[in-house]
Design an enzyme around this catalytic site. Structure first.
Site, PDB file in Angstrom:
ATOM      1  N   LYS A  20       0.836  -1.217   0.000  1.00 13.16           N
ATOM      2  CA  LYS A  20       0.000   0.000   0.000  1.00 13.16           C
ATOM      3  C   LYS A  20       0.866   1.261   0.000  1.00 13.16           C
ATOM      4  O   LYS A  20       0.646   2.182  -0.770  1.00 13.16           O
ATOM      5  CB  LYS A  20      -0.916   0.028   1.244  1.00 13.16           C
ATOM      6  CG  LYS A  20      -1.867  -1.145   1.329  1.00 13.16           C
ATOM      7  CD  LYS A  20      -2.782  -1.049   2.551  1.00 13.16           C
ATOM      8  CE  LYS A  20      -2.064  -1.184   3.883  1.00 13.16           C
ATOM      9  NZ  LYS A  20      -1.458  -2.492   4.147  1.00 13.16           N
ATOM     10  N   ARG A  94     -10.157   0.231   8.261  1.00 11.84           N
ATOM     11  CA  ARG A  94      -9.651  -1.128   8.394  1.00 11.84           C
ATOM     12  C   ARG A  94     -10.608  -2.018   9.162  1.00 11.84           C
ATOM     13  O   ARG A  94     -10.300  -3.173   9.425  1.00 11.84           O
ATOM     14  CB  ARG A  94      -8.397  -0.985   9.219  1.00 11.84           C
ATOM     15  CG  ARG A  94      -7.228  -1.699   8.865  1.00 11.84           C
ATOM     16  CD  ARG A  94      -6.176  -1.113   9.815  1.00 11.84           C
ATOM     17  NE  ARG A  94      -5.014  -1.901   9.718  1.00 11.84           N
ATOM     18  CZ  ARG A  94      -3.926  -1.494   9.083  1.00 11.84           C
ATOM     19  NH1 ARG A  94      -3.872  -0.329   8.507  1.00 11.84           N
ATOM     20  NH2 ARG A  94      -2.909  -2.280   9.043  1.00 11.84           N
ATOM     21  N   ARG A 128      12.076  -5.601   4.568  1.00 15.43           N
ATOM     22  CA  ARG A 128      11.685  -4.180   4.530  1.00 15.43           C
ATOM     23  C   ARG A 128      12.529  -3.337   5.498  1.00 15.43           C
ATOM     24  O   ARG A 128      12.776  -3.719   6.627  1.00 15.43           O
ATOM     25  CB  ARG A 128      10.211  -4.026   4.907  1.00 15.43           C
ATOM     26  CG  ARG A 128       9.829  -2.571   5.123  1.00 15.43           C
ATOM     27  CD  ARG A 128       8.357  -2.343   5.082  1.00 15.43           C
ATOM     28  NE  ARG A 128       7.649  -2.892   6.219  1.00 15.43           N
ATOM     29  CZ  ARG A 128       6.349  -2.762   6.398  1.00 15.43           C
ATOM     30  NH1 ARG A 128       5.614  -2.141   5.488  1.00 15.43           N
ATOM     31  NH2 ARG A 128       5.768  -3.285   7.451  1.00 15.43           N
ATOM     32  N   ARG A 161      10.928  -2.098  11.112  1.00 22.54           N
ATOM     33  CA  ARG A 161       9.801  -1.797  11.986  1.00 22.54           C
ATOM     34  C   ARG A 161       9.688  -2.856  13.068  1.00 22.54           C
ATOM     35  O   ARG A 161       9.828  -4.040  12.794  1.00 22.54           O
ATOM     36  CB  ARG A 161       8.500  -1.726  11.158  1.00 22.54           C
ATOM     37  CG  ARG A 161       8.215  -0.340  10.667  1.00 22.54           C
ATOM     38  CD  ARG A 161       7.072  -0.256   9.698  1.00 22.54           C
ATOM     39  NE  ARG A 161       5.841  -0.951  10.090  1.00 22.54           N
ATOM     40  CZ  ARG A 161       4.727  -0.888   9.376  1.00 22.54           C
ATOM     41  NH1 ARG A 161       4.678  -0.177   8.266  1.00 22.54           N
ATOM     42  NH2 ARG A 161       3.654  -1.548   9.763  1.00 22.54           N
ATOM     43  N   ARG A 172      -0.712  -9.743  12.842  1.00 25.63           N
ATOM     44  CA  ARG A 172      -1.287  -8.684  11.988  1.00 25.63           C
ATOM     45  C   ARG A 172      -2.085  -9.293  10.831  1.00 25.63           C
ATOM     46  O   ARG A 172      -3.138  -8.780  10.460  1.00 25.63           O
ATOM     47  CB  ARG A 172      -0.161  -7.795  11.429  1.00 25.63           C
ATOM     48  CG  ARG A 172       0.438  -6.887  12.497  1.00 25.63           C
ATOM     49  CD  ARG A 172       1.783  -6.320  12.073  1.00 25.63           C
ATOM     50  NE  ARG A 172       1.730  -5.507  10.891  1.00 25.63           N
ATOM     51  CZ  ARG A 172       2.777  -5.256  10.104  1.00 25.63           C
ATOM     52  NH1 ARG A 172       3.963  -5.772  10.391  1.00 25.63           N
ATOM     53  NH2 ARG A 172       2.652  -4.492   9.054  1.00 25.63           N
TER      54      ARG A 172
END
Ligand code: AP5
Ligand code: MG
Length: 227
Positions: A20, A94, A128, A161, A172
């Site tokens: 996203k 969400r 990431r 993160r 998640r």
């Protein structure tokens, strides 16, 4: 037709790590849209140690969603500053109550849904790296920084993160299945959901680009499907 009637009200959805943020950053380079990421907003509050930031951290570290009333107030407050712009929401709504709260204030024109299998996502998130101050996202395999561990624009260090630890990623993804997938159905029924397959690297963007060209003005920058 008033100015606000021509403004695009869009959201981008997809599981954690579906891309996203990456797709949004490409979109705003080429189209006149403001990007509002709920996750970036929360991380900014966490960095600044605000009351919302302290509260958010307790949920994010456990891979849980922030309560709807807190999240809705935060995002709707930000949107008040953007009434004169087209915008793209990333990470909000969400849950169905969030979508309903948003609907009470704005009519959503389109929802871009990135469909990426969970196995691909797990691999992406371990690779990431982010620049905390700007939210810029890198991936050591897909879009690496020019210098390892360093943000391209500021030269500041990149970090991973906290919520990208494998056990938190699984939580998640479960929260996404239980609480966010019903939002896709909510928008499907309204006829505004557009789903794009994100399984093949770099294939999402040209589709999203072609779609947006019909909906929103481009900036003066040279258009390219491989920005
Ligand atoms: P948020 O920051 O929104 O996290 P998320 O939805 O889990 O999504 P991510 O930011 O992790 O992934 P992304 O889809 O943006 O993917 P990215 O572009 O980085 O939210 C964090 C937390 O805040 C939530 O867990 C929740 O606790 C809370 N929260 C936020 N909003 C909330 C709300 N509305 N209500 C309640 N709680 C809320 O890409 C991922 C990686 O893949 C990157 O490394 C990227 O470089 C790479 N990549 C991207 N595209 C490709 C591609 N095509 N091929 C290969 N690699 C790719
Ligand atoms: Mg993101």
């Amino acid at each position: 037709m008033g100015a606000s009637a021509r403004l695009l009200r869009a959201a981008i959805m997809g599981a954690p790590g579906s891309g996203k943020g990456t797709v949004s950053s490409r979109i705003i380079k080429h189209f006149e849209l403001k990007h509002l990421s709920s996750g970036d907003l929360l991380r900014d509050n966490m960095l600044r140690g605000t009351e919302i930031g302290v509260l958010a951290k307790t949920f994010i570290d456990q891979g849980k969603l922030i309560p709807d009333d807190v999240m809705t107030r935060l995002v709707l407050h930000e949107l008040k500053h953007l009434t004169q712009c087209s915008w793209l929401l990333d990470g909000f709504p969400r849950t169905v109550p969030q979508a309903e709260a948003l609907d009470r204030v704005y009519q959503i024109d389109t929802v871009i849904n990135l469909n990426v299998p969970f196995e691909v996502i797990k691999q992406r998130l371990t690779a990431r790296w982010i620049h905390p101050a700007s939210g810029r996202v890198y991936n050591i395999e897909f879009n690496p920084p020019k210098t390892v561990g360093v943000d391209d624009l500021t030269g500041e260090p990149l970090v991973q993160r906290e919520d990208d630890k494998p056990e938190t990623v699984i939580k998640r993804l479960k929260a996404y299945e239980a609480q966010t997938e019903p939002v896709l159905e909510y928008y499907r029924k309204k006829g505004v959901l557009e789903t794009f397959s994100g399984t093949e690297t770099n294939k999402i963007w040209p589709h999203v680009y072609a779609f947006l060209q019909t909906k929103v003005p481009q900036t003066n920058q040279k258009a390219s499907v491989h920005p």
